[in-house]
Write a protein that holds these residues in place. Structure first.
Motif, PDB file in Angstrom:
ATOM      1  N   ASN A 169      10.668  28.881   5.831  1.00  0.00           N
ATOM      2  CA  ASN A 169      10.252  28.208   4.607  1.00  0.00           C
ATOM      3  C   ASN A 169       9.962  26.741   4.907  1.00  0.00           C
ATOM      4  O   ASN A 169      10.648  25.831   4.446  1.00  0.00           O
ATOM      5  N   GLN A 170       8.960  26.520   5.718  1.00  0.00           N
ATOM      6  CA  GLN A 170       8.557  25.164   6.092  1.00  0.00           C
ATOM      7  C   GLN A 170       7.094  25.189   6.508  1.00  0.00           C
ATOM      8  O   GLN A 170       6.499  26.249   6.686  1.00  0.00           O
ATOM      9  N   ALA A 171       6.526  23.987   6.654  1.00  0.00           N
ATOM     10  CA  ALA A 171       5.086  23.877   6.892  1.00  0.00           C
ATOM     11  C   ALA A 171       4.682  24.070   8.341  1.00  0.00           C
ATOM     12  O   ALA A 171       3.550  24.488   8.622  1.00  0.00           O
ATOM     13  N   PHE A 172       5.583  23.766   9.286  1.00  0.00           N
ATOM     14  CA  PHE A 172       5.197  23.773  10.702  1.00  0.00           C
ATOM     15  C   PHE A 172       6.391  24.143  11.563  1.00  0.00           C
ATOM     16  O   PHE A 172       7.525  23.742  11.289  1.00  0.00           O
ATOM     17  N   PHE A 173       6.117  24.911  12.602  1.00  0.00           N
ATOM     18  CA  PHE A 173       7.130  25.231  13.603  1.00  0.00           C
ATOM     19  C   PHE A 173       6.435  25.457  14.935  1.00  0.00           C
ATOM     20  O   PHE A 173       5.333  26.012  14.983  1.00  0.00           O
ATOM     21  N   ALA A 174       7.064  25.024  15.998  1.00  0.00           N
ATOM     22  CA  ALA A 174       6.520  25.285  17.336  1.00  0.00           C
ATOM     23  C   ALA A 174       7.651  25.618  18.290  1.00  0.00           C
ATOM     24  O   ALA A 174       8.775  25.094  18.164  1.00  0.00           O
ATOM     25  N   GLN A 175       7.351  26.479  19.214  1.00  0.00           N
ATOM     26  CA  GLN A 175       8.271  26.786  20.304  1.00  0.00           C
ATOM     27  C   GLN A 175       7.459  26.859  21.584  1.00  0.00           C
ATOM     28  O   GLN A 175       6.559  27.685  21.714  1.00  0.00           O
ATOM     29  N   ASP A 176       7.775  25.956  22.495  1.00  0.00           N
ATOM     30  CA  ASP A 176       7.033  25.860  23.755  1.00  0.00           C
ATOM     31  C   ASP A 176       5.544  25.627  23.463  1.00  0.00           C
ATOM     32  O   ASP A 176       5.191  24.630  22.872  1.00  0.00           O
ATOM     33  N   SER A 177       4.682  26.568  23.808  1.00  0.00           N
ATOM     34  CA  SER A 177       3.240  26.350  23.666  1.00  0.00           C
ATOM     35  C   SER A 177       2.633  27.078  22.476  1.00  0.00           C
ATOM     36  O   SER A 177       1.410  27.155  22.352  1.00  0.00           O
ATOM     37  N   ILE A 178       3.481  27.596  21.572  1.00  0.00           N
ATOM     38  CA  ILE A 178       2.985  28.322  20.404  1.00  0.00           C
ATOM     39  C   ILE A 178       3.454  27.623  19.132  1.00  0.00           C
ATOM     40  O   ILE A 178       4.638  27.316  18.979  1.00  0.00           O
ATOM     41  N   ALA A 179       2.517  27.383  18.210  1.00  0.00           N
ATOM     42  CA  ALA A 179       2.845  26.725  16.944  1.00  0.00           C
ATOM     43  C   ALA A 179       2.206  27.491  15.792  1.00  0.00           C
ATOM     44  O   ALA A 179       1.155  28.107  15.945  1.00  0.00           O
ATOM     45  N   THR A 180       2.860  27.440  14.633  1.00  0.00           N
ATOM     46  CA  THR A 180       2.308  28.045  13.425  1.00  0.00           C
ATOM     47  C   THR A 180       2.464  27.064  12.269  1.00  0.00           C
ATOM     48  O   THR A 180       3.382  26.253  12.245  1.00  0.00           O
ATOM     49  N   ALA A 181       1.541  27.165  11.313  1.00  0.00           N
ATOM     50  CA  ALA A 181       1.577  26.298  10.143  1.00  0.00           C
ATOM     51  C   ALA A 181       1.339  27.129   8.895  1.00  0.00           C
ATOM     52  O   ALA A 181       0.576  28.098   8.921  1.00  0.00           O
ATOM     53  N   GLY A 182       1.992  26.751   7.800  1.00  0.00           N
ATOM     54  CA  GLY A 182       1.868  27.485   6.555  1.00  0.00           C
ATOM     55  C   GLY A 182       1.382  26.605   5.418  1.00  0.00           C
ATOM     56  O   GLY A 182       1.930  25.528   5.185  1.00  0.00           O
ATOM     57  N   GLY A 183       0.350  27.065   4.727  1.00  0.00           N
ATOM     58  CA  GLY A 183      -0.259  26.293   3.650  1.00  0.00           C
ATOM     59  C   GLY A 183      -1.511  25.605   4.149  1.00  0.00           C
ATOM     60  O   GLY A 183      -1.526  25.029   5.248  1.00  0.00           O
TER      61      GLY A 183
END
Length: 204
Positions: free
Chosen positions: A135-149
């Motif tokens: 439940n947040q706008a951005f997350f990254a782990q190592d070389s992979i990131a995702t964004a919501g909204g």
């Protein structure tokens, strides 16, 4: 340095074009930002037709890739011809997904044991794919990131610039596009969202 934004039919303009605009603030020689699509033209969810720069196969050779979102993503992941062209590799690429783009990363097996951000409509489908949704706008782990909204696409662009050019370059790019009178606030918000997901050797 080549960054490609994958856009499919019924793509969301905000997801693809905000990132495109911010990333193109970088004027470093050799810095290249492209739109990749499965066909020569794709039409957005609101009827805007866009010409691609490169194919999906060419995008798979880019240094960084953003997988855009759209209304037909669940159809896309069922299309073997399209999915077979996506040879993404986090060992050699930075990979980001915007909203329903997380479904594509999940289908490619790139979100195993990695939580993701996505939009509220896509959330149950990503969960069905076995991925924890944050439940947040951005997350990254190592070389992979995702964004919501939709407007979180700015954070993907900021993260990519910070990883590839350093945080000062990312701040300058965000400062350029942010609203007058709110520039410092926009830059600080972006920094707050991505700073915990940068490698220790990133120039912050």
């Amino acid at each position: 340095m080549h960054i490609s934004i994958l856009s499919f039919d019924a793509f969301n303009e905000l997801d693809s074009l905000i990132a495109l605009g911010i990333l193109n603030r970088i004027q470093t020689p050799g810095w290249r930002v492209t739109i990749a699509a499965p066909t020569a033209q794709v039409t957005s969810m609101n009827g805007v037709t866009m010409h691609r720069h490169i194919s999906l196969s060419e995008a798979s050779q880019a240094d960084a890739v953003i997988v855009g979102s759209g209304m037909k993503t669940r159809d896309i992941i069922q299309d073997p011809e399209i999915m077979s062209q996506l040879q993404l590799d986090p060992s050699r690429q930075l990979i980001g997904a915007q909203c329903s783009g997380a479904l594509i990363l999940a289908r490619l097996g790139l979100l195993s044991n990695i939580p993701a951000c996505t939009d509220l409509t896509t959330k149950p489908w990503v969960q069905e794919a076995g991925v924890e949704v944050l439940n947040q706008a951005f997350f990254a782990q190592d070389s992979i990131a995702t964004a919501g909204g939709c407007l979180a696409s700015q954070y993907l662009a900021f993260w990519l610039i910070a990883r590839l050019q350093g945080t000062e370059a990312a701040k300058e790019a965000m400062h350029y596009v942010a609203p007058v009178g709110e520039k410092e606030a926009y830059v600080q918000r972006a920094m707050n969202n991505i700073v915990n997901y940068l490698p220790d050797n990133t120039d912050v």
